[in-house]
Design a protein around this motif. Structure first.
Motif, PDB file in Angstrom:
ATOM      1  N   GLU A 113      15.727  19.192  18.923  1.00 47.71           N
ATOM      2  CA  GLU A 113      16.088  20.257  19.649  1.00 47.71           C
ATOM      3  C   GLU A 113      15.156  21.318  20.056  1.00 47.71           C
ATOM      4  N   GLU A 114      14.180  21.683  18.887  1.00 41.50           N
ATOM      5  CA  GLU A 114      13.167  22.563  19.163  1.00 41.50           C
ATOM      6  C   GLU A 114      11.932  21.762  19.729  1.00 41.50           C
ATOM      7  N   GLY A 115      12.013  20.584  20.228  1.00 41.47           N
ATOM      8  CA  GLY A 115      10.753  19.954  20.784  1.00 41.47           C
ATOM      9  C   GLY A 115       9.925  19.672  19.815  1.00 41.47           C
ATOM     10  N   LEU A 116      10.285  19.204  18.522  1.00 41.66           N
ATOM     11  CA  LEU A 116       9.554  18.732  17.484  1.00 41.66           C
ATOM     12  C   LEU A 116       9.802  17.456  16.848  1.00 41.66           C
ATOM     13  N   TRP A 117       8.857  16.615  16.440  1.00 39.82           N
ATOM     14  CA  TRP A 117       8.930  15.102  16.172  1.00 39.82           C
ATOM     15  C   TRP A 117       9.027  15.197  14.679  1.00 39.82           C
ATOM     16  N   GLY A 118      10.042  14.579  13.918  1.00 39.79           N
ATOM     17  CA  GLY A 118      10.006  14.499  12.517  1.00 39.79           C
ATOM     18  C   GLY A 118      10.073  13.060  12.048  1.00 39.79           C
ATOM     19  N   LEU A 119       8.868  12.719  10.972  1.00 43.42           N
ATOM     20  CA  LEU A 119       8.719  11.183  10.699  1.00 43.42           C
ATOM     21  C   LEU A 119       8.587  11.329   9.098  1.00 43.42           C
ATOM     22  N   THR A 120       9.507  10.408   8.652  1.00 47.58           N
ATOM     23  CA  THR A 120       9.119  10.362   7.028  1.00 47.58           C
ATOM     24  C   THR A 120       8.111   9.078   6.920  1.00 47.58           C
ATOM     25  N   VAL A 121       7.648   8.861   5.582  1.00 47.34           N
ATOM     26  CA  VAL A 121       6.640   7.854   5.454  1.00 47.34           C
ATOM     27  C   VAL A 121       7.321   6.552   5.681  1.00 47.34           C
ATOM     28  N   GLU A 122       8.631   6.188   5.388  1.00 48.68           N
ATOM     29  CA  GLU A 122       9.063   5.087   5.923  1.00 48.68           C
ATOM     30  C   GLU A 122       8.997   4.526   7.273  1.00 48.68           C
ATOM     31  N   ASP A 123       9.288   5.840   8.113  1.00 49.18           N
ATOM     32  CA  ASP A 123       9.087   5.778   9.663  1.00 49.18           C
ATOM     33  C   ASP A 123       7.684   5.426  10.050  1.00 49.18           C
ATOM     34  N   GLN A 124       6.673   5.778   9.319  1.00 47.76           N
ATOM     35  CA  GLN A 124       5.141   5.586   9.719  1.00 47.76           C
ATOM     36  C   GLN A 124       4.933   4.138   9.487  1.00 47.76           C
ATOM     37  N   ILE A 125       5.620   3.605   8.250  1.00 50.44           N
ATOM     38  CA  ILE A 125       5.647   2.247   8.081  1.00 50.44           C
ATOM     39  C   ILE A 125       6.069   1.277   8.923  1.00 50.44           C
TER      40      ILE A 125
ATOM     41  N   ILE B  94       0.737  -1.092  -0.020  1.00 51.48           N
ATOM     42  CA  ILE B  94       0.010   0.083  -0.180  1.00 51.48           C
ATOM     43  C   ILE B  94       0.963   1.265   0.177  1.00 51.48           C
ATOM     44  N   PHE B  95       1.996   1.458   0.871  1.00 52.81           N
ATOM     45  CA  PHE B  95       2.750   2.517   0.976  1.00 52.81           C
ATOM     46  C   PHE B  95       4.092   2.670  -0.066  1.00 52.81           C
ATOM     47  N   GLU B  96       4.162   1.543  -0.757  1.00 50.30           N
ATOM     48  CA  GLU B  96       5.366   1.525  -1.777  1.00 50.30           C
ATOM     49  C   GLU B  96       5.047   2.630  -2.868  1.00 50.30           C
ATOM     50  N   GLY B  97       6.314   3.404  -2.828  1.00 51.14           N
ATOM     51  CA  GLY B  97       6.299   4.722  -3.633  1.00 51.14           C
ATOM     52  C   GLY B  97       5.363   5.706  -3.147  1.00 51.14           C
ATOM     53  N   PHE B  98       4.615   5.734  -1.879  1.00 50.18           N
ATOM     54  CA  PHE B  98       3.548   6.822  -1.677  1.00 50.18           C
ATOM     55  C   PHE B  98       4.581   7.779  -0.845  1.00 50.18           C
ATOM     56  N   GLY B  99       3.977   9.056  -0.829  1.00 51.46           N
ATOM     57  CA  GLY B  99       4.624  10.154  -0.213  1.00 51.46           C
ATOM     58  C   GLY B  99       5.830  10.784  -0.941  1.00 51.46           C
ATOM     59  N   ASP B 100       6.120  12.143  -0.461  1.00 51.83           N
ATOM     60  CA  ASP B 100       6.989  12.701  -1.236  1.00 51.83           C
ATOM     61  C   ASP B 100       8.388  12.286  -0.753  1.00 51.83           C
TER      62      ASP B 100
ATOM     63  N   LEU C  99      17.173  14.222   0.955  1.00 52.53           N
ATOM     64  CA  LEU C  99      16.796  13.574   2.305  1.00 52.53           C
ATOM     65  C   LEU C  99      17.609  12.501   2.802  1.00 52.53           C
ATOM     66  N   GLU C 100      18.245  11.758   1.835  1.00 57.10           N
ATOM     67  CA  GLU C 100      18.913  10.541   2.247  1.00 57.10           C
ATOM     68  C   GLU C 100      20.197  10.979   3.060  1.00 57.10           C
ATOM     69  N   ALA C 101      20.810  12.005   2.761  1.00 60.88           N
ATOM     70  CA  ALA C 101      21.911  12.525   3.120  1.00 60.88           C
ATOM     71  C   ALA C 101      21.775  13.290   4.461  1.00 60.88           C
ATOM     72  N   ASN C 102      20.488  14.183   4.554  1.00 63.40           N
ATOM     73  CA  ASN C 102      20.508  15.071   5.443  1.00 63.40           C
ATOM     74  C   ASN C 102      19.205  14.778   6.466  1.00 63.40           C
ATOM     75  N   GLU C 103      18.528  13.537   6.342  1.00 65.48           N
ATOM     76  CA  GLU C 103      17.411  13.061   7.149  1.00 65.48           C
ATOM     77  C   GLU C 103      17.644  13.261   8.617  1.00 65.48           C
ATOM     78  N   GLU C 104      18.711  12.571   9.119  1.00 68.74           N
ATOM     79  CA  GLU C 104      19.214  12.506  10.546  1.00 68.74           C
ATOM     80  C   GLU C 104      19.434  14.204  11.244  1.00 68.74           C
ATOM     81  N   ALA C 105      20.140  14.665  10.423  1.00 66.14           N
ATOM     82  CA  ALA C 105      20.591  16.202  10.791  1.00 66.14           C
ATOM     83  C   ALA C 105      19.325  16.977  11.029  1.00 66.14           C
ATOM     84  N   VAL C 106      18.340  17.099  10.125  1.00 66.82           N
ATOM     85  CA  VAL C 106      17.239  17.727  10.193  1.00 66.82           C
ATOM     86  C   VAL C 106      16.249  17.343  11.604  1.00 66.82           C
ATOM     87  N   LYS C 107      16.198  16.000  11.383  1.00 71.03           N
ATOM     88  CA  LYS C 107      15.378  15.118  12.647  1.00 71.03           C
ATOM     89  C   LYS C 107      16.010  15.728  14.046  1.00 71.03           C
TER      90      LYS C 107
END
Length: 425
Positions: free
Chosen positions: A265-277, A52-58, A252-260
């Motif tokens: 640090e700002e009290g926010l939670w970041g999730l990719t589509v893969e994280d939700q899967i 269902i989620f294959e290829g979904f999301g930006d 995103l592949e290179a900078n995902e962890e840095a952005v997360k």
């Protein structure tokens, strides 16, 4: 005695006491059946999630919500006038404020930010004038939607998708007939007056395991337009607040962890589509492991049954063991003969258990997910699947347990003195 003779003899010996062997095999059967069903369920649902989620999301987006650790929260949080609607009200996460969005935009590697707001509608009017009550799904949930006709709405246009079960309301015989139609959306303002906006239907969706696709999905632009109507007539300052934000990230592949990390640090939670899967799959696997634990208990009980069955067999066949050793059979071959009998019991229980477990799983899957079945409304849902590695692992595990359980009686048989054994009455 050759290896094939040992196997033939083992099969014959296990059938000497049919009832005793049958009861032991039944215990193994229960464990094998349960393991086959639980691993098949986990494989089927995980495959469904992947499909269902294959290829979904930006691929270049991270979805952001406020972070809230309930374990550190003792009682209700204090009101912060600076945060306004950003304060959590006990639902696990609160709302993103305008300042949060500004903070996100300043994080390195962030290219753009799209916000999700709650829009209230009074009705949706179809082209033939029928008006229907409906809530709107979140616009940013379009990444998790299953489109069966047309396409997802352009986030920057006045567009939306319609659920498959709305076909009758549109007087359509197929989903494709709805695509391209224009609907009128009635939205209330702050004092209850209704204003109408038009939107083009770009696609038809089917419900997914993420509970997405059962309601119309508006574009971001349409959601903001309705939200503006909802706020008309409101006296005072209406604080800007957002349910979540879609953050487009550079490489995103290179900078995902840095952005997360920067978001955390700002009290926010970041999730990719893969994280939700992965969250779905973790829950499914946890449930499967719990159910498999009950199956392992059954196998543990079955191992004691094997020990008991073979100990009694050794006792009953003492003179036979003495005769075999007197005729030149080594202790190692005697051990191998009785160990093989344990393995045969394990093979019989596992083959029947796994076979019937797979058959029951596939039959239940066909009945439940059929078009007119209880779960027929879920997109591409498959409750059960064949996992050859898991099935092979179950078979080898049961044979290993059977061998270990049979080693004690086999060792006792191998150590018997032939003269004493021949004298046994």
């Amino acid at each position: 005695m050759k290896a094939n003779d040992v196997v033939k003899s083992a099969f014959g010996n296990t059938l000497r006491s049919k009832l005793r062997t049958f009861l032991t095999v039944i215990a193994i059967f229960i464990g094998a059946f349960t393991l086959a069903v639980t691993t098949g369920l986990a494989a089927g649902i995980n495959q469904t999630v992947d499909r269902i989620f294959e290829g979904f999301g930006d691929d270049e987006s991270i979805y952001v919500v406020p972070q809230m650790d309930a374990s550190e929260q003792d009682g209700p949080p204090e009101y912060d006038p600076e945060a306004g609607a950003d304060t959590d009200a006990g639902f696990g996460t609160g709302m993103l404020s305008a300042s949060d969005i500004e903070t996100i935009e300043k994080i390195d590697h962030v290219l753009s930010v799209e916000t999700e707001i709650a829009a209230q509608v009074e009705y949706i009017e179809t082209p033939d004038g029928g008006q229907y009550v409906s809530n709107l799904d979140f616009a940013l949930n379009d990444t998790l939607a299953e489109v069966i006709a047309g396409e997802l709405p352009d986030r920057g246009a006045m567009e939306m998708t319609i659920p498959e079960d709305w076909m009758e309301a549109f007087g359509a015989d197929s989903p494709e007939e709805i695509v391209g139609e224009t609907v009128v959306i009635g939205a209330p303002n702050a004092v209850g007056q209704i204003s109408e906006v038009e939107a083009e239907v770009t696609g038809v969706t089917q419900g997914t395991l993420a509970d997405v696709g059962f309601a119309p999905i508006p574009s971001v632009e349409l959601t903001h337009e309705i939200f503006e109507i909802n706020g008309e007539g409101y006296e005072g300052q209406n604080p800007e607040s957002y349910i979540m934000a879609a953050v487009e990230v550079e490489d995103l592949e290179a900078n995902e962890e840095a952005v997360k990390d920067a978001l955390a640090e700002e009290g926010l939670w970041g999730l990719t589509v893969e994280d939700q899967i992965a969250m779905f799959q973790q829950i499914i696997d946890t449930i499967a492991w719990v159910l498999a634990g009950f199956a392992l208990i059954a196998l543990l009980a079955a191992s004691f049954g094997i020990v008991n069955t073979l100990l009694m067999s050794v006792q009953e066949r003492t003179r036979e063991i003495g005769l075999m050793k007197a005729l030149g059979m080594s202790s190692g071959k005697v051990f191998g003969l009785f160990s093989m009998e344990a393995v045969v019991i394990g093979i019989m229980g596992s083959v029947f258990g796994i076979g019937l477990g797979l058959a029951a799983g596939f039959l239940a899957d066909m009945a439940l997910t059929a078009e007119d079945g209880p779960l027929g409304g879920f997109a591409e849902l498959s409750l059960f699947a064949f996992n050859p590695l898991a099935v092979g692992g179950i078979f080898l595990l049961i044979v290993a347990i059977a061998f270990l359980a049979g080693s004690l009686p086999a060792r006792r048989a191998a150590k018997k003195d032939p003269i004493e054994a021949l004298r046994y009455e």
